[in-house]
Design a protein around this motif. Sequence first.
Motif, PDB file in Angstrom:
ATOM      1  N   GLN A  52     -10.164 -16.510 -10.245  1.00  0.00           N
ATOM      2  CA  GLN A  52      -8.817 -16.219 -10.732  1.00  0.00           C
ATOM      3  C   GLN A  52      -8.121 -17.491 -11.198  1.00  0.00           C
ATOM      4  O   GLN A  52      -7.191 -17.432 -12.000  1.00  0.00           O
ATOM      5  CB  GLN A  52      -7.979 -15.571  -9.631  1.00  0.00           C
ATOM      6  N   PHE A  79      -7.027  -8.690   0.494  1.00  0.00           N
ATOM      7  CA  PHE A  79      -5.757  -9.393   0.637  1.00  0.00           C
ATOM      8  C   PHE A  79      -4.999  -8.882   1.863  1.00  0.00           C
ATOM      9  O   PHE A  79      -5.339  -7.851   2.453  1.00  0.00           O
ATOM     10  CB  PHE A  79      -4.885  -9.190  -0.602  1.00  0.00           C
ATOM     11  N   ARG A  81      -1.879  -7.753   1.749  1.00  0.00           N
ATOM     12  CA  ARG A  81      -1.256  -6.511   1.302  1.00  0.00           C
ATOM     13  C   ARG A  81      -2.350  -5.578   0.818  1.00  0.00           C
ATOM     14  O   ARG A  81      -3.209  -5.949   0.026  1.00  0.00           O
ATOM     15  CB  ARG A  81      -0.246  -6.800   0.185  1.00  0.00           C
ATOM     16  N   TYR A  82      -2.297  -4.364   1.271  1.00  0.00           N
ATOM     17  CA  TYR A  82      -3.379  -3.415   1.007  1.00  0.00           C
ATOM     18  C   TYR A  82      -3.491  -3.119  -0.493  1.00  0.00           C
ATOM     19  O   TYR A  82      -2.529  -2.701  -1.132  1.00  0.00           O
ATOM     20  CB  TYR A  82      -3.137  -2.112   1.767  1.00  0.00           C
ATOM     21  N   SER A  83      -4.675  -3.332  -1.022  1.00  0.00           N
ATOM     22  CA  SER A  83      -4.908  -3.122  -2.453  1.00  0.00           C
ATOM     23  C   SER A  83      -5.424  -1.705  -2.690  1.00  0.00           C
ATOM     24  O   SER A  83      -6.528  -1.502  -3.194  1.00  0.00           O
ATOM     25  CB  SER A  83      -5.914  -4.146  -2.974  1.00  0.00           C
ATOM     26  N   TYR A  85      -4.580   2.465  -4.017  1.00  0.00           N
ATOM     27  CA  TYR A  85      -3.790   3.249  -4.960  1.00  0.00           C
ATOM     28  C   TYR A  85      -3.255   4.495  -4.249  1.00  0.00           C
ATOM     29  O   TYR A  85      -4.038   5.314  -3.762  1.00  0.00           O
ATOM     30  CB  TYR A  85      -4.632   3.641  -6.162  1.00  0.00           C
ATOM     31  N   ASN A  93     -10.302   6.063  -3.980  1.00  0.00           N
ATOM     32  CA  ASN A  93      -9.974   4.639  -4.044  1.00  0.00           C
ATOM     33  C   ASN A  93     -11.224   3.781  -4.056  1.00  0.00           C
ATOM     34  O   ASN A  93     -11.340   2.834  -4.836  1.00  0.00           O
ATOM     35  CB  ASN A  93      -9.106   4.251  -2.836  1.00  0.00           C
ATOM     36  N   GLN A 147      -6.213  -0.986   6.008  1.00  0.00           N
ATOM     37  CA  GLN A 147      -6.955  -2.240   5.855  1.00  0.00           C
ATOM     38  C   GLN A 147      -8.454  -1.988   5.880  1.00  0.00           C
ATOM     39  O   GLN A 147      -9.216  -2.637   5.160  1.00  0.00           O
ATOM     40  CB  GLN A 147      -6.547  -3.226   6.954  1.00  0.00           C
ATOM     41  N   ALA A 150      -9.260  -0.978   2.427  1.00  0.00           N
ATOM     42  CA  ALA A 150      -9.343  -2.133   1.521  1.00  0.00           C
ATOM     43  C   ALA A 150     -10.667  -2.872   1.707  1.00  0.00           C
ATOM     44  O   ALA A 150     -11.260  -3.358   0.725  1.00  0.00           O
ATOM     45  CB  ALA A 150      -8.164  -3.073   1.778  1.00  0.00           C
ATOM     46  N   GLN A 153     -13.306  -0.897  -0.097  1.00  0.00           N
ATOM     47  CA  GLN A 153     -13.225  -1.142  -1.538  1.00  0.00           C
ATOM     48  C   GLN A 153     -13.992  -2.402  -1.927  1.00  0.00           C
ATOM     49  O   GLN A 153     -14.649  -2.449  -2.969  1.00  0.00           O
ATOM     50  CB  GLN A 153     -11.765  -1.288  -1.970  1.00  0.00           C
TER      51      GLN A 153
END
Length: 263
Positions: A52, A79, A81-83, A85, A93, A147, A150, A153
Motif C-alpha cells: 500500500q 485491521f 476495524r472490522y473490514s 460488508y 463476505n 473479528q 475478518a 476473509q
Amino acid sequence: MTTVSIRNLWKEYDGQVVLENISLDVAPHSFVSLVGPSGCGKSTFLRMLLSQETPTRGEILIDGEPLAAEPQPDRGVVFQRYSVYPHLTAVENVALGLELERSPWLGRLFGARRRAVLDEAREALASVGLDAARDKYPAQLSGGMQQRLAIAQALVKKPRILLLDEPFGALDPGIRADIHDLMLGIWWDTRMTVFMVSHDLREAFYLGTRVIAFDRVRQRPEERECYGATITFDLPLDPAAPIKERIRQSEGAALLQDEVAAA
C-alpha cells in the motif's frame, strides 16, 4: 513457507523521515510482533509489506524476489476495524474476495463456479469457528465473531504472509484470549509468516516467536525531521517456552521500555 528480507528501508513523507535504515531477515513460519510508541512507523511498515506504501529507499524481498508493486493474494491483512460488508452474510463476505478475483469484470460468479467459491468460503469460516453463523449478517455477530469473520476473509485466499494491524485491541479480555489461541492454531496449521502490530506487550510476547521494537533514538526537535524510527531491540522467543516465562519476559521488556522513556 516464506522468507522475508528487508534491506536498508527508509520511508519519508514530504521530507519528514518516518522510518530509517530498517534491515532484518525473517525466517519462514515466523510470528513477528512489532511494538513501540504510537507514531513510530509500525503501521507504515506493515503497509509497505502489503504494497500500500512504497519505500523511499531500500527494498523488501519475498523469497529473494522484489515485493510486487501492488497488493497481491500472497499477503492477507486484518485491521483493528472490522473490514466486513454489512449488507452481505458471513459466507458472502468471505466469498466476495474470491469472486472479485475470478470474475474481475462482473464481480460475481454463477452456477457451479459460485457453488465452488461458497464451499471455499464455508471452509474458511469453519476454520475460525463460524460455520454455524455463516448465514448471519455482521450486525447479528458479536465483536469477537466479526473479528473471526475478518480473519476468515484474509485466510480464504491462502496467503503466504498475514499482516495484523492491532486486530485484537477492541476486544474484551476474555474474547481476546480466545482469539489469541485461535490465531496461534491458524498460524501453526497454515505455516504462514505473520507480522502483527500491537501496543500490548503481553500479547506481543504471547503470540510472537520474535518481538521487534521500533522507536526514535534521536528525540531533539531539530533531529525529528531528519531522522526517523529504527529497530531498537530485536528479541527472538522460544514458542515452546511456558507462557509464564514469556509473560515474565514481557514484563521485563515493559520495565526496560519505561526506563528508556524516562532517560
